[in-house]
Design a protein around this motif. Structure first.
Motif, short mmCIF file in Angstrom:
data_model
loop_
_atom_site.label_atom_id
_atom_site.label_comp_id
_atom_site.label_asym_id
_atom_site.label_seq_id
_atom_site.Cartn_x
_atom_site.Cartn_y
_atom_site.Cartn_z
N VAL A 130 0.78 -1.22 -0.10
CA VAL A 130 -0.06 0.10 -0.02
C VAL A 130 0.97 1.23 0.07
O VAL A 130 1.61 1.46 0.96
N PRO A 131 0.69 2.14 -1.19
CA PRO A 131 1.75 3.05 -1.07
C PRO A 131 1.24 4.17 -0.15
O PRO A 131 0.28 4.31 0.26
N LYS A 132 2.26 5.16 0.42
CA LYS A 132 1.97 6.18 1.27
C LYS A 132 2.02 7.46 0.59
O LYS A 132 2.96 7.68 -0.42
N ILE A 133 1.15 8.24 0.82
CA ILE A 133 1.30 9.76 -0.12
C ILE A 133 1.00 10.74 0.93
O ILE A 133 0.17 10.56 1.87
N GLU A 134 2.03 11.98 0.85
CA GLU A 134 1.91 13.00 1.89
C GLU A 134 2.34 14.38 1.17
O GLU A 134 3.28 14.13 0.19
N ILE A 135 1.79 15.58 1.47
CA ILE A 135 2.72 16.75 1.18
C ILE A 135 3.16 17.33 2.34
O ILE A 135 2.86 17.28 3.42
N SER A 136 4.54 17.35 2.05
CA SER A 136 5.60 17.68 2.90
C SER A 136 5.43 18.87 3.80
O SER A 136 4.92 19.95 3.14
N HIS A 207 -4.29 32.82 -4.91
CA HIS A 207 -3.69 31.66 -4.66
C HIS A 207 -4.12 30.82 -3.39
O HIS A 207 -3.52 29.55 -3.48
N SER A 208 -4.56 31.49 -2.58
CA SER A 208 -4.75 30.94 -1.25
C SER A 208 -5.91 29.90 -1.28
O SER A 208 -6.89 29.86 -2.47
N GLY A 209 -5.93 28.76 -0.59
CA GLY A 209 -6.89 27.94 -0.68
C GLY A 209 -6.43 26.41 -0.49
O GLY A 209 -5.24 26.22 -0.06
N ASN A 210 -7.28 25.41 -0.85
CA ASN A 210 -6.94 24.08 -0.68
C ASN A 210 -6.30 23.36 -2.03
O ASN A 210 -6.85 23.64 -3.14
N TYR A 211 -5.02 22.85 -1.84
CA TYR A 211 -4.37 22.38 -2.96
C TYR A 211 -4.22 20.79 -2.59
O TYR A 211 -3.91 20.22 -1.50
N SER A 222 -3.78 16.45 0.97
CA SER A 222 -4.35 18.08 0.69
C SER A 222 -3.39 19.09 1.68
O SER A 222 -2.98 18.36 2.80
N VAL A 223 -3.40 20.34 1.31
CA VAL A 223 -2.84 21.17 2.24
C VAL A 223 -3.56 22.45 2.00
O VAL A 223 -4.06 22.63 1.10
#
Length: 285
Positions: A130-136, A207-211, A222-223
């Motif tokens: 199961v791969p892991k995904i995260e935004i640093s 540019h603010s908001g959810n990415y 998401s971040v």
């Protein structure tokens, strides 16, 4: 009497001799080179091979060991889950069980069974990665206007590189039409890691908001990006203004009733003066 001699083989010759004499088997047998372990990635297709020589008119069944459920018999499927299918590659005498869109619960042992008497079985263990995904970094990112923002999406334990990685801003896909404003860079690092970086040049409040980083066949990450106009990011994270509070000031200002009716700098000066007077009086008494 005629003397009979038998050939003696050594090294590689012995292996060739085994291949020549395999016809000595009177019925089906499993190819000893068939694997017993298969590792695949979540969401991809798995292929479990079972090489059966000299099968003749016997049947080959695939059975899931955890619940003894018969999945297939020859080319017929006996489970309601249509992700399972068996097919024969005649050139290699291999009956292969295909598991489409592998799920975590598919991991475990599978039995390839031949309908001899008694039954013959070959077992294969399916391992699901199961791969892991995260935004640093943190889940909330604070930057000033005109800053350069880099959002790094890192995917690890990924045996296969994603076919694509899309970025979304508040639900809308981010497209890099103007690379002087926004750029997306994707790179494969090693054998199981992929990194996608979204770069925003000259960040603006809009540019603010959810990415969201969304790879193919994987979960997303998401971040929240906050582009601040003239305020210090650390101060916004605390939910206060950019001025650092003076120790003890909150209690003094409450007592003097200055917190809401005087400018912060003037109030701070008054508080310091009052504290000095109190200290002077306490030392003279």
């Amino acid at each position: 009497m005629k003397r009979v001699t038998f050939p003696v083989f050594s090294g590689g010759e012995a292996a060739h001799a085994v291949k020549r004499f395999t016809g000595l088997y009177t019925g089906p047998y499993f190819d000893p080179t068939t694997t017993t372990n298969i590792t695949t990635q979540l969401g991809t297709h798995a292929y479990l091979p079972c090489k059966v020589k000299q099968l003749g008119n016997k049947s080959v069944s695939w059975i899931r060991r955890r619940d003894a459920h018969i999945l297939t018999v020859d080319r017929y499927t006996f489970i309601a889950d249509d992700r399972f299918q068996a097919f024969l590659v005649e050139a290699t005498d291999t009956w292969t069980l295909q598991v489409k869109y592998v799920q975590a619960r598919d991991a475990g042992q599978y039995e390839c069974q031949v309908s001899t008497e008694p039954k013959m079985s070959h077992f294969i263990t399916l391992n699901v990665v199961v791969p892991k995904i995260e935004i640093s970094g943190k889940s909330d990112v604070y930057v000033r206007t005109e800053s350069t923002v880099s959002l790094r999406c890192v995917i690890t334990q990924s045996l296969e590189e994603p076919a694509y990685i899309f970025w979304y801003h508040d639900g809308e896909r981010v497209l890099k039409y103007d690379r002087s404003a926004i750029d997306i860079r994707t790179e494969r690092l090693g054998t199981d890691t992929t990194e996608s970086t979204l770069i925003i040049f000259h960040a603006k409040p809009e540019h603010s908001g959810n990415y969201t980083c969304s790879p193919s066949n994987l979960d997303s990450a998401s971040v929240l990006l906050h582009v601040l106009n003239g305020e210090h990011p650390a101060a916004m994270q605390r939910g206060k203004n950019s001025a650092s509070p003076i120790p003890g000031w909150s209690h003094l200002s409450m007592g003097l009733g200055l917190a809401t009716c005087t400018p912060p700098r003037f109030a701070a000066a008054v508080a310091i003066t009052v504290a000095a007077l109190v200290h002077l009086l306490s030392t003279t008494t």
